[in-house]
Motif scaffolding. Structure first.
Motif, mmCIF file in Angstrom:
data_model
loop_
_atom_site.group_PDB
_atom_site.id
_atom_site.type_symbol
_atom_site.label_atom_id
_atom_site.label_comp_id
_atom_site.label_asym_id
_atom_site.label_seq_id
_atom_site.Cartn_x
_atom_site.Cartn_y
_atom_site.Cartn_z
ATOM 1 N N ASP A 20 0.836 -1.205 0.000
ATOM 2 C CA ASP A 20 0.000 0.000 0.000
ATOM 3 C C ASP A 20 0.872 1.257 0.000
ATOM 4 O OD1 ASP A 20 -2.309 -1.518 0.002
ATOM 5 O OD2 ASP A 20 -2.601 -1.371 2.173
ATOM 6 N N GLU A 21 1.951 1.238 0.795
ATOM 7 C CA GLU A 21 2.823 2.408 0.898
ATOM 8 C C GLU A 21 3.542 2.666 -0.426
ATOM 9 O OE1 GLU A 21 3.040 -0.218 3.116
ATOM 10 O OE2 GLU A 21 1.847 0.732 4.668
ATOM 11 N N GLU A 22 4.030 1.595 -1.064
ATOM 12 C CA GLU A 22 4.700 1.765 -2.348
ATOM 13 C C GLU A 22 3.729 2.323 -3.389
ATOM 14 O OE1 GLU A 22 7.999 -1.829 -2.277
ATOM 15 O OE2 GLU A 22 5.903 -2.301 -2.728
ATOM 16 N N ARG A 23 2.527 1.780 -3.426
ATOM 17 C CA ARG A 23 1.541 2.265 -4.411
ATOM 18 C C ARG A 23 1.239 3.743 -4.186
ATOM 19 N NH1 ARG A 23 -2.616 0.361 -8.301
ATOM 20 N NH2 ARG A 23 -3.963 2.172 -8.435
ATOM 21 N N GLU A 24 1.076 4.156 -2.937
ATOM 22 C CA GLU A 24 0.812 5.570 -2.649
ATOM 23 C C GLU A 24 1.964 6.446 -3.145
ATOM 24 O OE1 GLU A 24 -0.107 6.051 1.504
ATOM 25 O OE2 GLU A 24 -1.747 4.607 1.389
ATOM 26 N N ARG A 25 3.225 6.017 -2.893
ATOM 27 C CA ARG A 25 4.385 6.781 -3.351
ATOM 28 C C ARG A 25 4.420 6.861 -4.869
ATOM 29 N NH1 ARG A 25 7.463 3.912 0.161
ATOM 30 N NH2 ARG A 25 8.515 2.818 -1.509
ATOM 31 N N TRP A 26 4.169 5.744 -5.524
ATOM 32 C CA TRP A 26 4.182 5.708 -6.982
ATOM 33 C C TRP A 26 3.075 6.590 -7.549
ATOM 34 C CZ3 TRP A 26 5.725 0.697 -9.928
ATOM 35 C CH2 TRP A 26 6.913 0.175 -9.386
ATOM 36 N N GLU A 27 1.884 6.490 -6.987
ATOM 37 C CA GLU A 27 0.756 7.298 -7.476
ATOM 38 C C GLU A 27 1.049 8.786 -7.305
ATOM 39 O OE1 GLU A 27 -1.844 6.705 -9.205
ATOM 40 O OE2 GLU A 27 -2.138 4.553 -9.047
ATOM 41 N N SER A 28 1.623 9.141 -6.163
ATOM 42 C CA SER A 28 1.953 10.536 -5.905
ATOM 43 C C SER A 28 2.985 11.043 -6.919
ATOM 44 C CB SER A 28 2.479 10.688 -4.476
ATOM 45 O OG SER A 28 2.910 11.990 -4.247
ATOM 46 N N ALA A 29 4.040 10.267 -7.133
ATOM 47 C CA ALA A 29 5.086 10.663 -8.074
ATOM 48 C C ALA A 29 4.536 10.723 -9.499
ATOM 49 C CB ALA A 29 6.266 9.690 -7.999
ATOM 50 N N ARG A 30 3.697 9.770 -9.861
ATOM 51 C CA ARG A 30 3.093 9.781 -11.189
ATOM 52 C C ARG A 30 2.257 11.036 -11.377
ATOM 53 N NH1 ARG A 30 -1.512 9.843 -12.769
ATOM 54 N NH2 ARG A 30 -2.330 9.101 -10.807
ATOM 55 N N GLY A 31 1.464 11.376 -10.351
ATOM 56 C CA GLY A 31 0.638 12.577 -10.422
ATOM 57 C C GLY A 31 1.476 13.835 -10.586
ATOM 58 N N GLU A 32 2.584 13.911 -9.849
ATOM 59 C CA GLU A 32 3.472 15.071 -9.946
ATOM 60 C C GLU A 32 4.113 15.182 -11.329
ATOM 61 O OE1 GLU A 32 6.295 14.747 -6.781
ATOM 62 O OE2 GLU A 32 4.735 14.810 -5.236
ATOM 63 N N SER A 33 4.289 14.042 -12.003
ATOM 64 C CA SER A 33 4.937 14.047 -13.318
ATOM 65 C C SER A 33 4.004 14.549 -14.416
ATOM 66 C CB SER A 33 5.404 12.635 -13.682
ATOM 67 O OG SER A 33 4.291 11.822 -14.070
ATOM 68 N N GLY A 34 2.709 14.552 -14.149
ATOM 69 C CA GLY A 34 1.745 14.966 -15.157
ATOM 70 C C GLY A 34 1.264 13.822 -16.036
ATOM 71 N N ARG A 35 1.800 12.634 -15.831
ATOM 72 C CA ARG A 35 1.354 11.476 -16.621
ATOM 73 C C ARG A 35 0.065 10.925 -16.026
ATOM 74 N NH1 ARG A 35 4.946 9.560 -20.391
ATOM 75 N NH2 ARG A 35 7.062 10.406 -20.196
ATOM 76 N N ARG A 36 -0.833 10.487 -16.902
ATOM 77 C CA ARG A 36 -2.107 9.945 -16.435
ATOM 78 C C ARG A 36 -2.050 8.443 -16.217
ATOM 79 N NH1 ARG A 36 -6.288 12.329 -20.596
ATOM 80 N NH2 ARG A 36 -4.476 12.908 -21.786
ATOM 81 N N GLU A 37 -1.228 7.746 -16.973
ATOM 82 C CA GLU A 37 -1.183 6.290 -16.899
ATOM 83 C C GLU A 37 0.037 5.824 -16.112
ATOM 84 O OE1 GLU A 37 -1.311 4.675 -20.801
ATOM 85 O OE2 GLU A 37 -3.301 5.507 -21.218
ATOM 86 N N MET A 38 -0.208 4.895 -15.193
ATOM 87 C CA MET A 38 0.876 4.357 -14.369
ATOM 88 C C MET A 38 1.923 3.667 -15.240
ATOM 89 S SD MET A 38 2.289 3.985 -11.423
ATOM 90 C CE MET A 38 1.089 4.352 -10.167
ATOM 91 N N GLY A 39 1.491 2.873 -16.222
ATOM 92 C CA GLY A 39 2.439 2.151 -17.072
ATOM 93 C C GLY A 39 3.374 3.090 -17.813
ATOM 94 N N ALA A 40 2.820 4.167 -18.341
ATOM 95 C CA ALA A 40 3.646 5.140 -19.066
ATOM 96 C C ALA A 40 4.636 5.800 -18.121
ATOM 97 C CB ALA A 40 2.756 6.188 -19.731
ATOM 98 N N TRP A 41 4.199 6.097 -16.901
ATOM 99 C CA TRP A 41 5.093 6.722 -15.921
ATOM 100 C C TRP A 41 6.225 5.765 -15.545
ATOM 101 C CZ3 TRP A 41 6.075 5.354 -10.766
ATOM 102 C CH2 TRP A 41 6.902 6.264 -10.082
ATOM 103 N N VAL A 42 5.885 4.501 -15.249
ATOM 104 C CA VAL A 42 6.909 3.523 -14.857
ATOM 105 C C VAL A 42 7.913 3.351 -15.997
ATOM 106 C CG1 VAL A 42 7.329 1.083 -14.324
ATOM 107 C CG2 VAL A 42 5.461 2.306 -13.194
ATOM 108 N N ARG A 43 7.432 3.214 -17.217
ATOM 109 C CA ARG A 43 8.314 3.062 -18.373
ATOM 110 C C ARG A 43 9.256 4.260 -18.497
ATOM 111 N NH1 ARG A 43 4.811 1.149 -21.454
ATOM 112 N NH2 ARG A 43 3.915 3.129 -22.112
#
Length: 129
Positions: A20-43
């Protein structure tokens, strides 16, 4: 709306399990990046890390404990010798079919001392083996 690079198709999928903690961190960072899709952000993050790595650097490599200074290495080696001696005592107690509680407690403490010397969090008696 077309997505991706025209003429290229991605045919491989990678799945990752997150706490849960990792997902929250990833979602927060993805949101800050401006990307809408998690897969695109991770890539994008992985490609950025791989593109910026230094010569001989291996991103994501397993990281063990840091090398010990000589004084700690000597203490660690001595604790290992003590542990080996205690293990011999345990072997003798097992010949009688009983492990003396004091020997078991001493082994546990020596193990924790060795972990502490290495900078690793000691075990608790309630931790699973």
């Amino acid at each position: 709306m077309a997505r991706g690079t025209p003429g290229s198709k991605r045919g491989h999928t990678v799945s990752v399990r997150l706490s849960d903690e990792e997902r929250e961190r990833w979602e927060s960072a993805r949101g800050e990046s401006g990307r809408r899709e998690m897969g695109a952000w991770v890539r994008a993050v992985v490609e950025d890390v791989l593109a910026d790595r230094a010569e001989g650097e291996t991103p994501g490599a397993e990281k063990g404990p840091a090398p010990l200074p000589p004084i700690n290495q000597d203490a660690y080696d001595e604790l290992c010798r003590i542990g080996a001696n205690l293990n011999q005592l345990v072997r003798y107690t097992h010949q009688d079919g009983q492990l003396h509680a004091a020997v078991e407690a001493a082994l546990f403490e020596v193990g924790n001392a060795a972990l502490a010397v290495r900078g690793i969090e000691p075990m608790r008696a309630t931790d699973p083996e």
